[in-house]
Write a protein that holds these residues in place. Structure first.
Motif, short mmCIF file in Angstrom:
data_model
loop_
_atom_site.label_atom_id
_atom_site.label_comp_id
_atom_site.label_asym_id
_atom_site.label_seq_id
_atom_site.Cartn_x
_atom_site.Cartn_y
_atom_site.Cartn_z
N ALA A 112 9.68 -1.09 -2.37
CA ALA A 112 8.30 -1.49 -2.32
C ALA A 112 7.61 -0.77 -1.15
O ALA A 112 6.69 0.08 -1.18
CB ALA A 112 7.99 -2.90 -2.27
N ALA A 113 8.26 -0.72 -0.19
CA ALA A 113 8.02 -0.02 1.37
C ALA A 113 7.91 1.65 0.81
O ALA A 113 6.98 2.23 1.07
CB ALA A 113 9.04 -0.26 2.37
N ALA A 169 7.52 2.86 -2.00
CA ALA A 169 6.34 3.00 -2.93
C ALA A 169 5.31 3.40 -2.21
O ALA A 169 4.18 4.13 -2.48
CB ALA A 169 6.39 2.06 -4.11
N TYR A 170 5.02 2.23 -1.21
CA TYR A 170 3.75 2.08 -0.49
C TYR A 170 3.69 3.52 0.23
O TYR A 170 2.66 4.07 0.64
CB TYR A 170 3.79 0.88 0.26
CG TYR A 170 2.45 0.70 1.18
CD1 TYR A 170 2.59 1.01 2.50
CD2 TYR A 170 1.13 0.39 0.40
CE1 TYR A 170 1.54 0.79 3.25
CE2 TYR A 170 0.27 0.14 1.11
CZ TYR A 170 0.16 0.28 2.61
OH TYR A 170 -0.75 0.46 3.29
N THR A 171 4.85 3.75 0.90
CA THR A 171 4.69 5.07 1.85
C THR A 171 4.25 6.07 1.08
O THR A 171 3.43 6.90 1.47
CB THR A 171 5.96 5.29 2.52
OG1 THR A 171 6.65 3.96 3.07
CG2 THR A 171 6.03 6.32 3.49
N TRP A 184 2.35 6.42 -1.72
CA TRP A 184 1.29 5.99 -1.81
C TRP A 184 0.37 6.31 -0.87
O TRP A 184 -0.68 7.11 -1.11
CB TRP A 184 0.77 4.64 -2.61
CG TRP A 184 -0.22 4.29 -2.82
CD1 TRP A 184 -0.90 4.62 -3.94
CD2 TRP A 184 -1.60 3.74 -2.04
NE1 TRP A 184 -2.52 4.37 -4.03
CE2 TRP A 184 -3.00 3.93 -2.66
CE3 TRP A 184 -1.61 3.28 -0.75
CZ2 TRP A 184 -3.95 3.22 -2.25
CZ3 TRP A 184 -2.82 2.72 -0.31
CH2 TRP A 184 -3.84 2.92 -1.02
N VAL A 185 0.81 5.81 0.39
CA VAL A 185 -0.19 6.30 1.47
C VAL A 185 -0.30 7.59 1.79
O VAL A 185 -1.19 8.40 2.23
CB VAL A 185 0.46 5.53 2.86
CG1 VAL A 185 -0.15 5.79 4.00
CG2 VAL A 185 0.03 3.81 2.61
N ASN A 196 0.31 10.00 -0.09
CA ASN A 196 -0.65 10.85 -1.37
C ASN A 196 -1.94 10.63 -0.81
O ASN A 196 -2.66 11.62 -1.13
CB ASN A 196 -0.39 9.97 -2.84
CG ASN A 196 -0.81 10.90 -3.64
OD1 ASN A 196 -0.43 12.30 -3.70
ND2 ASN A 196 -1.39 10.23 -4.70
N GLN A 197 -2.47 9.47 -0.16
CA GLN A 197 -3.75 9.45 0.20
C GLN A 197 -4.22 10.36 1.39
O GLN A 197 -5.46 10.77 1.55
CB GLN A 197 -4.06 7.98 0.35
CG GLN A 197 -4.02 6.81 -0.71
CD GLN A 197 -4.88 7.30 -1.84
OE1 GLN A 197 -5.94 7.48 -1.92
NE2 GLN A 197 -4.21 7.50 -3.18
#
Lengths: 296, 478
Positions: free
Chosen positions: B22-23, B25-27, B29-30, B32-33
């Motif tokens: 999860a971490a 994936a979140y990383t 995603w972040v 990518n933003q």
């Protein structure tokens, strides 16, 4: 132990402290004076025109100067100027000093008026007279016209150099005046009293007391003023730029023209050093010829 | 290990794995933003930095004139307007005419970035080419800051062809093509009968007529034995003004400085000597010019005409705005006119007219540390609206379209027509790396003839020797 004593901090500070104090001045002299002098002397041996590759040519620039008719014309102009101003200022300065040394009414005011031109820089004097000398709008020709006269001043090749000389005399005469006045005031009155008691006339007192006492001041004036006059630049630059027809083009002006107008810095430096050489020769001649009189 | 503990450990491990994924994936995603934003910020910062660079303070060095009416307009109107419009800071340093070349050219040659933009004439370009930033290369390298259509717009300048040295564009021709015209007092022409059949003033067309008219107009009006009005005037001053006067006498008499093909020096040809003799005789023999002409250049001739001391003169076009202003020239503003300069009558009856011209503009110092800002200022000066402002104040500018703008034509119409005609007969100094030295040599020796310290032949022989030396040193002559 003496060895340890010598190298104590207090001792070292005592020894080097004076040198530390004069270090800024020495650095300034080295950077601002000595380095440019040496560098300009160095480039006088190069073909240093900024349009072409710089190359060493030895004495080429000096040979060029000695074979350059414009150089010699500038030299003649400089000599005329120097002789005229040095002699005229010497005589006028001596006369004014004698006048100011007397107990006259209004002496202080006279002193201030006579010494006033000396505070002007030569450039300012040149610019001022550029307007005053204008034959169409200048104030000098206006006053001359009131008595039916007209003088072209710097607008004619036959009168331009004389006009320049007159400005220099007006501006610089206060310098020998101050110098000779100091000399006159250092002469012990007993000398005059003794001469008077011996029956010397005014002229004899002047010739045998005043003149000998003033000779060291005259020597100093001649050395300083000759060197100074030989290098005349700023006043001529502001007034005529060396014209018309080169009749006021001194060696310094010629050097500047070569350097900054023709961008020939090597040749300009060589001309400058020839100027320095002539000045040095004159100074040596003065000292040699006049030293004997001073010592006597 | 007991079973409960094993289960707990297994559970914890699974939780850790899930959390890690999860971490991760979140990383991702972040990232990518944020990454595009970082990249965007980088771009933004780069653009902002470039914008800052475009408005960095620059130093613009120019001369004072006084025949620099264009510089007066630039200093008092265009520079303040540029600063107000762009927020940039321009320090306009105006250098005295006497030391203009020494200071500005000297700073270039010293590779100093003291001046970012420098006001120069075209005849300096070959000599200083190594110290000037080629503008075509610069515009290609920084095409993102070049205004759209600007390179094409430059072709609107008739004098652009003189802006190239060695195939490189070194110069933006900001100001108009300068030349001289014959200005004359219409009232004096009428008073002394120099008129045509219709009673209109009849200005001279040839040098012979010019001398005749000058003699007629050299008058003692009040009978006190002193000349009150001289027929004409000359530029007689060194270090170079007199050369700019004598040169068109030389050319119109059929002389040349040197052969353009072989570079053989010909200034001391019979035509050159005849031209210099005519020139110097105006003072020495005919006395139709003021006695002080040896110290005359633009300001003195300008003032002499303005105050009624001379009846006509060959003067630079920059004099026109001031002479036609009732406030500055109350005596003459409505009593003068202008025409083509006289020339030499040829055997076939035509008149060979030639005048000297040159072009002022701006260069970019190769050693400037504010090149982007400096370029933008230079480009701004060339834009049509600013060229028009220059033309409205000065009569001419670098851009042809701005010059023929209806507002400019309405103000200067006839003057521009005469100028345009004179341009047909205008030449520039031959562009060599020693042009300035040649000008100084011509000035020095022509003044000697004017002052009668040398004969015209002696003066030109000396001049020819010097010019030959310069051309040899520069490699034009073997």
């Amino acid at each position: 132990m003496w060895f340890k004593k010598k190298l104590t901090p207090a001792y070292l500070l005592n020894v080097f402290y004076p040198y530390l104090l004069i270090t800024p001045a020495i650095i300034f002299v080295l950077v601002a004076l000595l380095y440019p002098l040496l560098e300009s002397f160095r480039i006088s041996f190069y073909s240093y025109s900024l349009q072409y590759p710089i190359r060493f040519i030895g004495l080429g620039n000096y040979r060029r100067a000695l074979n350059d008719p414009l150089f010699w014309r500038s030299f003649v102009v400089t000599c005329y100027f120097t002789v005229a101003v040095v002699v005229a200022e010497l005589l006028l300065g001596l006369g004014l000093a004698l006048l100011l040394n007397r107990d006259l009414k209004g002496r202080s005011l006279m002193r201030s008026l006579i010494l006033a031109p000396l505070v002007l820089t030569p450039v300012v004097a040149g610019l001022m007279f550029r307007f005053m000398y204008n034959p169409d709008y200048g104030i000098l020709d206006y006053f001359l016209s009131l008595v039916g006269l007209r003088f072209l001043w710097v607008s004619s090749s036959s009168t331009a150099l004389l006009s320049v000389i007159l400005i220099d005399i007006w501006e610089i005469t206060p310098y020998p005046t101050i110098l000779f006045l100091a000399g006159l005031q250092s002469i012990p009155l007993e000398q005059y009293e003794a001469a008077e008691m011996d029956g010397a006339s005014r002229w004899q007192r002047f010739r045998h007391v005043t003149i000998p006492w003033l000779i060291p001041f005259v020597v100093l004036y001649l050395i300083v003023r000759t060197s100074d006059a030989f290098q005349i630049f700023d006043m001529i630059f502001a007034l005529t730029g060396g014209g018309p027809a080169g009749v006021t083009r001194s060696l310094s002006i010629y050097s500047w023209l070569q350097g900054w107008t023709n961008l020939e810095f090597g040749y300009a430096s060589a001309v400058s050093y020839v100027l320095v050489a002539f000045s040095a020769v004159f100074a040596i001649v003065y000292v040699r010829i006049l030293r004997a009189r001073v010592e006597v | 290990m007991s079973a409960p503990i094993n289960k707990a450990l297994l559970g914890l491990t699974l939780i850790a794995i899930v959390l890690s994924v999860a971490a991760l994936a979140y990383t991702l995603w972040v990232a990518n933003q944020v990454l595009p934003t970082i990249a965007g910020m980088k771009t933004f910062m780069a653009e902002y930095e470039k914008k800052l660079k475009l408005t960095e303070p620059i130093t613009f060095g120019s001369w004072t004139g006084p025949e620099g009416t264009d510089i007066y307009i630039i200093a008092n109107d265009l520079v303040p307007r540029y600063m107000a419009e762009t927020g940039a800071k321009v320090h306009h340093e105006i250098v005295s005419r006497d030391i203009f070349r020494e200071k500005l050219a000297g700073s270039l040659i010293a590779k100093s970035g003291e001046y970012d933009v420098i006001w120069v004439p075209t005849e300096w370009l070959p000599e200083l080419a190594d110290y000037i930033e080629p503008l075509d290369d610069f515009m290609a390298k920084h095409s993102d800051i070049v205004s759209p259509g600007f390179e094409e717009w430059l072709n609107d300048c008739p004098a652009l062809k003189y802006s190239y040295v060695g195939g490189k564009l070194l110069f933006f021709p900001v100001s108009g093509y300068d030349t001289v015209l014959l200005f004359y007092r219409t009232d004096l022409f009428k008073k002394y009968g120099i008129v045509d059949e219709a009673g209109n003033p009849k200005p001279p067309q040839t040098w012979e007529e010019y001398l005749d008219v000058a003699k007629k107009l050299t008058v003692d009006e009040d009978g006190d034995g002193k000349i009150d009005i001289y027929g004409t005037a000359l530029f007689g001053k060194t270090p170079e003004s007199i050369a700019w006067d004598y040169i068109y006498y030389l050319w119109s008499f059929g002389g040349e400085i040197f052969d353009p093909e072989t570079y053989k020096v010909t200034i001391n040809s019979p035509e050159g000597i005849e031209a210099l003799a005519y020139f110097s005789d105006l003072l020495q023999k005919h006395h139709v010019v003021p006695e002080g002409v040896l110290t005359y250049e633009f300001p003195e001739v300008y003032a002499a005409f303005q105050t009624g001391k001379i009846a006509m003169c060959i003067q630079w076009q920059a004099a026109y705005p001031g002479w036609s202003d009732p406030e500055t020239s109350p005596l003459i503003y409505d009593k003068f006119s202008y025409t083509l300069c006289p020339g030499k009558r040829l055997p076939d009856g035509t008149i060979r007219r030639v005048t000297i011209g040159h072009q002022w503009g701006v260069i970019l110092n190769k050693y400037s540390v504010h090149k982007l800002a400096a370029y933008k200022f230079m480009e701004w000066l060339m834009l049509k609206e600013n060229q028009k402002r220059l033309a409205l104040g000065y009569g001419v500018c670098g851009s042809y379209s701005a010059m023929i703008d209806p507002e400019v034509v309405a103000k200067y119409g006839h003057f521009q027509e005469v100028l345009a005609e004179q341009y047909k007969y205008t030449r520039l100094w031959p562009l060599t790396t020693v042009t300035h030295k040649i000008i100084i040599s011509i000035a020095t020796h022509s003044q000697e003839a004017l002052a009668a310290t040398l004969t015209p032949k002696e003066a030109l022989d000396l001049c020819a020797d010097e010019i030959e030396t310069y051309l040899k040193e520069a490699g034009y002559l073997s």
